[in-house]
Design an enzyme around this catalytic site. Structure first.
Site, PDB file in Angstrom:
ATOM      1  N   GLU A 141      89.297  44.879  63.695  1.00 61.20           N
ATOM      2  CA  GLU A 141      89.483  43.937  64.900  1.00 61.20           C
ATOM      3  C   GLU A 141      90.698  43.640  65.119  1.00 61.20           C
ATOM      4  O   GLU A 141      91.603  43.564  64.157  1.00 61.20           O
ATOM      5  CB  GLU A 141      88.581  42.488  64.501  1.00 61.20           C
ATOM      6  CG  GLU A 141      88.535  41.388  65.540  1.00 61.20           C
ATOM      7  CD  GLU A 141      87.972  40.179  65.021  1.00 61.20           C
ATOM      8  OE1 GLU A 141      88.103  39.836  64.025  1.00 61.20           O
ATOM      9  OE2 GLU A 141      87.433  39.711  66.084  1.00 61.20           O
ATOM     10  N   ALA A 276      91.234  36.196  56.562  1.00 58.38           N
ATOM     11  CA  ALA A 276      89.981  36.862  56.158  1.00 58.38           C
ATOM     12  C   ALA A 276      89.588  37.489  57.478  1.00 58.38           C
ATOM     13  O   ALA A 276      89.726  37.151  58.421  1.00 58.38           O
ATOM     14  CB  ALA A 276      89.081  35.864  55.592  1.00 58.38           C
ATOM     15  N   MET A 277      88.496  38.436  57.041  1.00 55.78           N
ATOM     16  CA  MET A 277      87.935  39.285  58.349  1.00 55.78           C
ATOM     17  C   MET A 277      86.561  39.553  58.061  1.00 55.78           C
ATOM     18  O   MET A 277      86.189  39.892  56.770  1.00 55.78           O
ATOM     19  CB  MET A 277      88.860  40.641  58.430  1.00 55.78           C
ATOM     20  CG  MET A 277      88.022  41.500  59.273  1.00 55.78           C
ATOM     21  SD  MET A 277      88.182  40.770  61.108  1.00 55.78           S
ATOM     22  CE  MET A 277      86.433  41.523  61.751  1.00 55.78           C
ATOM     23  N   GLU A 278      85.721  39.191  58.776  1.00 55.89           N
ATOM     24  CA  GLU A 278      84.343  39.040  58.517  1.00 55.89           C
ATOM     25  C   GLU A 278      83.488  40.423  58.651  1.00 55.89           C
ATOM     26  O   GLU A 278      82.160  40.292  59.024  1.00 55.89           O
ATOM     27  CB  GLU A 278      83.672  38.076  59.585  1.00 55.89           C
ATOM     28  CG  GLU A 278      83.580  38.693  61.083  1.00 55.89           C
ATOM     29  CD  GLU A 278      84.704  38.321  62.140  1.00 55.89           C
ATOM     30  OE1 GLU A 278      85.943  38.137  61.397  1.00 55.89           O
ATOM     31  OE2 GLU A 278      84.758  38.217  63.181  1.00 55.89           O
ATOM     32  N   ASN A 279      84.078  41.298  58.383  1.00 51.72           N
ATOM     33  CA  ASN A 279      83.295  42.750  58.516  1.00 51.72           C
ATOM     34  C   ASN A 279      81.955  42.740  57.990  1.00 51.72           C
ATOM     35  O   ASN A 279      81.674  41.929  56.832  1.00 51.72           O
ATOM     36  CB  ASN A 279      83.976  43.828  57.714  1.00 51.72           C
ATOM     37  CG  ASN A 279      85.506  43.725  57.983  1.00 51.72           C
ATOM     38  OD1 ASN A 279      86.043  44.130  59.085  1.00 51.72           O
ATOM     39  ND2 ASN A 279      86.352  43.387  56.791  1.00 51.72           N
ATOM     40  N   HIS A 311      83.635  30.271  56.715  1.00 52.13           N
ATOM     41  CA  HIS A 311      83.902  30.587  58.011  1.00 52.13           C
ATOM     42  C   HIS A 311      83.206  32.300  58.147  1.00 52.13           C
ATOM     43  O   HIS A 311      82.629  32.408  59.125  1.00 52.13           O
ATOM     44  CB  HIS A 311      85.310  30.641  58.311  1.00 52.13           C
ATOM     45  CG  HIS A 311      85.849  31.231  59.549  1.00 52.13           C
ATOM     46  ND1 HIS A 311      86.358  30.202  60.674  1.00 52.13           N
ATOM     47  CD2 HIS A 311      86.179  32.461  59.917  1.00 52.13           C
ATOM     48  CE1 HIS A 311      86.612  31.218  61.629  1.00 52.13           C
ATOM     49  NE2 HIS A 311      86.568  32.402  61.100  1.00 52.13           N
ATOM     50  N   GLU A 312      83.668  32.773  57.152  1.00 55.00           N
ATOM     51  CA  GLU A 312      83.265  34.220  57.321  1.00 55.00           C
ATOM     52  C   GLU A 312      81.902  34.508  57.067  1.00 55.00           C
ATOM     53  O   GLU A 312      81.400  35.405  57.937  1.00 55.00           O
ATOM     54  CB  GLU A 312      83.970  35.092  56.632  1.00 55.00           C
ATOM     55  CG  GLU A 312      85.810  35.031  56.382  1.00 55.00           C
ATOM     56  CD  GLU A 312      86.334  35.277  57.814  1.00 55.00           C
ATOM     57  OE1 GLU A 312      85.774  35.774  58.857  1.00 55.00           O
ATOM     58  OE2 GLU A 312      87.434  34.691  58.043  1.00 55.00           O
ATOM     59  N   HIS A 315      80.266  34.063  60.472  1.00 51.65           N
ATOM     60  CA  HIS A 315      80.162  34.899  61.301  1.00 51.65           C
ATOM     61  C   HIS A 315      79.157  36.177  60.991  1.00 51.65           C
ATOM     62  O   HIS A 315      79.006  36.991  61.959  1.00 51.65           O
ATOM     63  CB  HIS A 315      81.652  35.908  61.200  1.00 51.65           C
ATOM     64  CG  HIS A 315      82.880  35.327  62.201  1.00 51.65           C
ATOM     65  ND1 HIS A 315      82.641  34.768  63.158  1.00 51.65           N
ATOM     66  CD2 HIS A 315      84.098  35.191  61.757  1.00 51.65           C
ATOM     67  CE1 HIS A 315      83.838  34.351  63.690  1.00 51.65           C
ATOM     68  NE2 HIS A 315      84.740  34.424  62.487  1.00 51.65           N
ATOM     69  N   GLU A 334      84.886  32.691  67.270  1.00 52.53           N
ATOM     70  CA  GLU A 334      85.688  32.014  66.448  1.00 52.53           C
ATOM     71  C   GLU A 334      85.588  30.289  66.474  1.00 52.53           C
ATOM     72  O   GLU A 334      85.617  29.631  65.504  1.00 52.53           O
ATOM     73  CB  GLU A 334      87.135  32.214  66.870  1.00 52.53           C
ATOM     74  CG  GLU A 334      87.354  33.716  66.615  1.00 52.53           C
ATOM     75  CD  GLU A 334      87.123  34.080  65.073  1.00 52.53           C
ATOM     76  OE1 GLU A 334      86.967  33.231  64.128  1.00 52.53           O
ATOM     77  OE2 GLU A 334      87.218  35.280  64.918  1.00 52.53           O
TER      78      GLU A 334
HETATM   79  N1  BES Z   1      87.891  37.527  62.753  1.00 50.98           N
HETATM   80  C1  BES Z   1      89.002  36.611  62.261  1.00 50.98           C
HETATM   81  C2  BES Z   1      90.058  37.585  61.783  1.00 50.98           C
HETATM   82  C3  BES Z   1      90.864  38.324  62.881  1.00 50.98           C
HETATM   83  C4  BES Z   1      91.354  37.714  64.033  1.00 50.98           C
HETATM   84  C5  BES Z   1      91.072  39.553  62.881  1.00 50.98           C
HETATM   85  C6  BES Z   1      91.812  38.475  65.064  1.00 50.98           C
HETATM   86  C7  BES Z   1      91.830  40.289  63.704  1.00 50.98           C
HETATM   87  C8  BES Z   1      92.081  39.873  64.809  1.00 50.98           C
HETATM   88  C9  BES Z   1      88.566  35.833  60.998  1.00 50.98           C
HETATM   89  O1  BES Z   1      87.095  35.509  61.064  1.00 50.98           O
HETATM   90  C10 BES Z   1      89.265  34.881  60.908  1.00 50.98           C
HETATM   91  O2  BES Z   1      88.848  33.683  61.963  1.00 50.98           O
HETATM   92  N2  BES Z   1      90.019  34.410  60.371  1.00 50.98           N
HETATM   93  C11 BES Z   1      91.006  33.236  60.065  1.00 50.98           C
HETATM   94  C12 BES Z   1      90.633  32.556  58.910  1.00 50.98           C
HETATM   95  C13 BES Z   1      89.717  31.425  59.175  1.00 50.98           C
HETATM   96  C14 BES Z   1      89.073  30.576  57.884  1.00 50.98           C
HETATM   97  C15 BES Z   1      90.165  30.343  60.301  1.00 50.98           C
HETATM   98  C16 BES Z   1      92.429  33.644  59.819  1.00 50.98           C
HETATM   99  O3  BES Z   1      92.724  34.918  59.196  1.00 50.98           O
HETATM  100  O4  BES Z   1      93.142  32.802  60.225  1.00 50.98           O
HETATM  101 ZN    ZN Z   2      86.777  34.094  62.411  1.00 56.82          ZN
END
Ligand code: BES
Ligand code: ZN
Length: 860
Positions: A141, A276-279, A311-312, A315, A334
């Protein structure tokens, strides 16, 4: 990185993939992945002599195209030339023959790099028992799948994926789906994964390394595992394992649609650009957001982990099963995940009272950011993928979006909200949507015009301030766009504001600028009860405001309302409607406050007054003296020792109070902290893990013998991610210039500082009065390195954002402009530089406007 902001063409309009059969052979000697991808799909649109896929940094050695024709059978179409269009991130297969619409199979042999950066396919290294080990992982992502294989790298282009990985043997190899088979040959391991459901490329992932894991099952039979390197104790996986399982069970119930895959793996990665990333089925985490050592992780540490997991997991439905059509609806992912974090954690851990934290932290962050002129709306045009990173503004797409969805949830009611969501998932699963599809489902369930209620909030930046004027039983309310620089406010902007008033005669919605009501009684009215409405309130008559403050003191207002009252007052000071001195005076009504989220807001108000110290250094001692009195009562109540069965809020509040005590040099707190540090050096324990970071900070700040060196050594030798973070905070609290210089000097040393931590060290040093000059110089002189290392990373635009958060004087602001303005042409920096300048200019105006009043306040 490309310097353009023209819209890029959408490739999905020319080719619609149905399946990727992707094989990658990962070679750590050459840092290359040798790949073959067989893409089946449909050519659509006008005929041409070219098929185009996304690709960046790939080398294509061979490509073939076969057309499947019902009448003519399969025809091979010769590829005459392959060209890599770097700026557009495209791999173009040119043909002599016309490619008409129809079914095709395209086979491409290529190599992709295993990168040192934190996106695409990349590698992290760590030392375990003197041996250097490598973990390969992916981060696709928002648009990095194209760095791993030729594909249509747009969320709308959903296809099934068959992945095969060849790696060194003896490794754990995981991906979105369970492995279907594994075979070994010549010290190589080939893992074939089961076919995935239809999914977007940005959600594909795999991880290869020498990993440990623990596994359990949800009540519906989904297999859940946590993976981490073997550098951690196995028990550090337990909290995440249980929380993941429970989160999936919660969402199974709440969404009314079962978790869509057979398994869900969570894996902690060493270098990771996000939290984190929700793959889908393989969620990746930065270590401190997944691993909790049961002996040392604090209550706040666990809360953070639970929030990130929830959160993940949210997703996996919102985002993965149903995906936004294009990045302009990123909020569908998000903002939703943001509010659902709280809904899930509130259900799993009701005694954490997490919704008060929601209002404190998400609210504060959203209002502060959204009151800067030029901020983007939640829903924003995305013309080029390089703009996407700045769209992920945590204060807007997460915090504000989450607050608005929570406001909607209250507006239509929890039951209709859930019914609507279930229908939405049923209707759109394995497909893509826009915001309107969600509004339609929620409108159907609630019978309310959800789009009319929500779109104005999502499509416009900013939020209103509602001014309240009451004389006896006549109430007039007026809404107006709120900005820290009121001269830039948009007078025509109107929102549908749920008034949530305490008097039954007040209409529930204010959807014009003004409204006047004859009240049911002549009691003073309160607006925004429950603090759920996304706006701030200005009680214009001082007596009215005093009455509300009195209500806060007597406990008539709940926690969320008490903290919103303070937060509103702080914002009104920022834009000159009132003064910070009024906010500080309001604190008189919070003398008996015992709520942790409210205290977090109090701490923020006091932190605001610290911004004036650069203009009047004598203020520092006065602020400290004031703070020592402010915290006295809670310090007496809470002390250092956790009480049996105390609430988790008290546990965390103790940390907040003692943290303020260390800053303000409260003698007894300082002495005790130093004593506890000596004890820690003996047995590695503190009274409560919540207080460890504070003890470390005190030891460094007050220069306990060898504290800095002791902690530095511990930071470099421990694998405990929470401990590392606490030490980071403590070391940057040093006041010694040579120590600050030393910390800066090691930022570029990869063996000492993880790539993803550099911005964190840097911003803490920039915010310190003792190191700001040097840290700010460092940022500017090391910019070429920053650009080289982070230029294509999600964190690139944090640098101008963090710098703007730290600077407080006109000369620094000038330096900021001189340095960053020339970079404003970069799409990934443009927004944060523009907002940085706006924020700094209004802060300077505020400091000049309020300095005398703040000085007066602290003199008394
Ligand atoms: N999908 C996002 C991570 C992401 C965002 C990857 C943009 C690449 C580009 C993930 O779900 C996310 O929101 N992560 C947050 C943590 C969340 C608990 C707020 C982060 O990493 O800050
Ligand atoms: Zn997210």
């Amino acid at each position: 990185m490309t310097f353009m902001s023209k819209s890029v063409a959408r490739l999905y309009t020319t080719f619609q993939p149905q399946n990727y059969n992707l094989a990658l052979d990962l070679d750590l000697d050459t840092n290359l992945a040798a790949g073959k991808v067989i893409i089946t799909g449909k050519r659509v649109g006008r005929p041409s002599q070219r098929l185009t896929f996304h690709g960046v940094g790939l080398k294509v050695s061979q490509a073939t195209i076969v057309r499947h024709d019902k009448k003519l059978g399969d025809q091979t179409i010769e590829v005459s030339r392959v060209n890599l269009q770097q700026t557009l991130n495209e791999v173009r297969l040119h043909t002599e023959d016309q490619l008409y619409s129809g079914d095709y199979t395209v086979t491409i042999d290529f190599t992709a790099p295993i990168q040192p950066s934190m996106h695409g396919i990349y590698r992290s290294q760590f030392v375990d028992d003197g041996v250097t080990k490598t973990v390969i992982s992916t981060q696709f992502e928002s648009h990095h799948a194209r760095e791993a294989f030729p594909c249509i790298d747009e969320p709308e282009a959903k296809a099934t994926i068959d992945l095969t990985l060849t790696t060194d043997s003896g490794q754990t190899v995981i991906s979105n789906m369970p492995s279907a088979s594994q075979s070994e040959h010549d010290n190589k391991l080939t893992t074939v994964f089961e076919t995935s459901p239809k999914m977007s490329t940005y959600l594909l992932a795999f991880v290869v390394g020498d990993l440990q894991h623990k596994t359990t099952q949800t009540s519906s039979g989904v297999s859940v595992s946590i993976y981490a390197t073997k550098a951690h104790k196995p028990e550090a996986l337990d909290f995440a394992l249980d929380t993941t399982k429970r989160s999936i069970e919660f969402f199974d119930q709440y969404y009314g649609v079962p978790y869509p895959l057979p398994k869900c793996d969570m894996v902690a990665i060493l270098d990771f650009s996000s939290a984190a990333m929700e793959n889908w089925g393989l969620v990746t985490y930065r270590e401190p957001y997944l691993l909790a050592d049961p002996d040392t992780t604090s209550q706040s540490g666990k809360e953070t982990i639970a929030m990130v997991i929830a959160h993940e997991i949210s997703h996996q439905w919102f985002g993965n099963l149903v995906t936004m059509r294009w990045w302009n609806d990123l909020w569908l992912n998000e903002s939703f995940a943001n509010v659902m974090e709280y809904v899930a954690v509130d259900d799993m851990f009701p005694d954490w009272h997490i919704f008060n934290t929601f209002i404190a932290s998400e609210g504060m962050s959203a209002f502060r950011r959204d009151s800067i002129a030029g901020v983007q709306s939640i829903k924003t045009e995305v013309r080029h993928p390089d703009e996407i990173n700045s769209l992920f503004d945590p204060s807007i797409v997460y915090a504000k979006g989450g607050r608005l969805l929570n406001m909607l949830r209250t507006y239509i009611g929890e039951d209709d909200f859930r019914t609507g969501l279930t229908a939405y998932f049923e209707k759109h699963k394995y497909d893509n949507t826009t915001g309107d599809d969600l509004w339609a489902a929620l409108a159907q369930a609630s019978g309310k015009d959800v789009a009319a209620f929500m779109n104005p909030w999502l499509e416009r930046s900013g939020f209103p301030v509602v001014s309240v004027n009451q004389t006896d039983s006549q109430l007039s309310v007026h809404q107006q766009h709120f900005l820290v620089d009121p001269s830039k406010a948009d007078a025509s902007r109107i929102w549908p504001v749920p008034l949530l008033a305490s008097d039954s005669a007040v209409p529930s919605l204010l959807d014009k600028a003004d409204s006047t009501t004859i009240l049911a009684s002549s009691d003073y009215v309160r607006i925004n009860q429950g603090a759920v409405g996304h706006y701030i309130v200005h009680y214009v008559q001082p007596e009215h405001m005093a009455w509300v403050a009195q209500q806060a003191q007597s406990g008539e207002l709940n926690e969320a309302e008490r903290l919103m009252l303070l937060s509103d007052s702080g914002l009104l000071a920022r834009n000159g409607t009132d003064s910070l001195a009024s906010t500080l005076r309001l604190l008189d009504y919070y003398k008996d406050e015992t709520s942790e989220p409210v205290w977090d807001t109090i701490a923020l108000v006091v932190a605001d007054s610290r911004r004036f110290i650069d203009s009047d250094p004598e203020l520092e001692d006065k602020i400290k003296a004031y703070l020592r009195v402010l915290i006295e009562k809670q310090y007496q109540r809470l002390g250092w020792e956790p009480k049996a069965d105390e609430s988790n809020h008290d546990t965390k509040l103790r940390g907040t109070i003692l943290g303020l005590g260390v800053y303000s040099e409260y003698p007894a707190i300082k002495d005790k902290a130093l004593e506890l540090f000596e004890a820690y050096k003996q047995d590695g324990k503190v009274v409560d893990s919540e207080l460890r970071g504070i003890v470390f900070t005190a030891a460094v700040r007050f220069e306990a013998t060898d504290a800095f060196d002791y902690l530095l050594k511990l930071e470099e030798s421990t694998n405990n991610p929470n401990l590392k973070q606490e030490i980071l905070g403590a070391l940057t609290a040093t006041r010694a210039p040579e120590k600050g210089a030393f910390l800066l000097s090691r930022l570029k040393d990869k063996s000492k500082v993880r790539q993803h931590d550099v911005d964190h060290w840097l911003v803490l040093l920039m915010r310190s009065r003792y190191h700001q000059a040097l840290a700010w110089d460092w940022l500017r002189s090391e910019w070429p390195w920053i650009e080289e290392t982070y230029g294509s990373d999600k964190s690139y635009d944090y640098f101008p954002r963090y710098a703007a958060s730290a600077l407080n004087t006109p000369s620094r602001v000038q330096e900021y402009k001189d340095f960053f303005l020339p970079m404003i042409g970069q799409p990934s920096l443009k927004l944060n530089i523009t907002l940085g300048i706006e924020e700094l200019d209004s802060r300077i105006a505020w400091i000049q406007r309020d300095l005398a009043a703040v000085q007066d306040f602290f003199k008394a």
